[in-house]
Scaffold this active site. Structure first.
Site, PDB file in Angstrom:
ATOM      1  N   CYS A  89     -60.619  27.528   3.938  1.00  0.00           N
ATOM      2  CA  CYS A  89     -59.318  27.444   3.968  1.00  0.00           C
ATOM      3  C   CYS A  89     -58.886  27.522   5.315  1.00  0.00           C
ATOM      4  O   CYS A  89     -60.224  28.775   5.875  1.00  0.00           O
ATOM      5  CB  CYS A  89     -58.511  27.938   3.641  1.00  0.00           C
ATOM      6  SG  CYS A  89     -56.938  28.693   3.613  1.00  0.00           S
ATOM      7  N   ASP A 143     -63.221  26.157   0.607  1.00  0.00           N
ATOM      8  CA  ASP A 143     -63.173  24.678  -0.226  1.00  0.00           C
ATOM      9  C   ASP A 143     -63.016  24.047  -0.606  1.00  0.00           C
ATOM     10  O   ASP A 143     -64.391  23.395  -0.145  1.00  0.00           O
ATOM     11  CB  ASP A 143     -61.522  24.244   0.391  1.00  0.00           C
ATOM     12  CG  ASP A 143     -60.069  25.223   0.527  1.00  0.00           C
ATOM     13  OD1 ASP A 143     -60.278  25.874  -0.318  1.00  0.00           O
ATOM     14  OD2 ASP A 143     -59.346  25.169   1.387  1.00  0.00           O
TER      15      ASP A 143
END
EC number: 1.7.1.13
Length: 158
Positions: A56, A63
């Site tokens: 992120c 992620d």
């Protein structure tokens, strides 16, 4: 079947068969291509990366996504080891889901010049919301069978 002679060793310009360093960022990663021995035939090739990771850009938290890359080759095929290394280079790269997905599709399309390419990025939830991102180069050539990408919509416990 093509009459391409088998080579005893891979080309020194390819990463295939070579010991290579993991690229630390997408810009440093090299995508290799090999000649398509079936370039006069429209067919679909699919790569699936069910454990893609990036960071992120705001929090630095990881992620995770399931990527599905479909393409109808033109003169070139995408070499899979170089794709693996390219995708791994996103592990320490901070970008939003949409940017990662579209950037991957555009980079591959630029390198191999397919007749058609699409990428589906099925991102696992962060903050309770899954994000699915889709991009393609244009209209699919005629007479090419494209199966469903096979990734079910995220359902959680519901």
């Amino acid at each position: 079947m093509s009459k391409t002679p088998r080579k005893s060793a891979p080309s020194p310009s390819l990463q295939l068969g070579q010991a290579v360093e993991w690229p630390d960022r997408p810009e440093a990663a090299k995508l290799d291509r090999v000649p398509n021995p079936q370039k006069d035939t429209n067919f679909l090739a699919r790569f699936t990366a069910p454990e893609f990771t990036s960071l992120c850009p705001v929090t630095g938290q990881p992620d995770f996504a399931h990527l599905v890359i479909d393409y109808v080759p033109g003169p070139w095929l995408l070499e899979s080891k170089s794709l693996k290394l390219y995708l791994a280079s996103f592990r320490n790269h901070g970008a939003f889901h949409e940017d990662c997905t579209v950037a991957i599709g555009k980079r591959i399309a630029t390198e191999i010049k397919p007749k058609w390419l699409r990428i589906g990025g099925y991102w696992y939830p962060r903050g309770g919301i899954p994000i699915d991102v889709f991009w393609q180069t244009g209209k699919l050539p005629k007479d090419v069978w494209v199966p469903d990408q096979g990734v079910q919509p995220y359902r959680g416990r519901g």
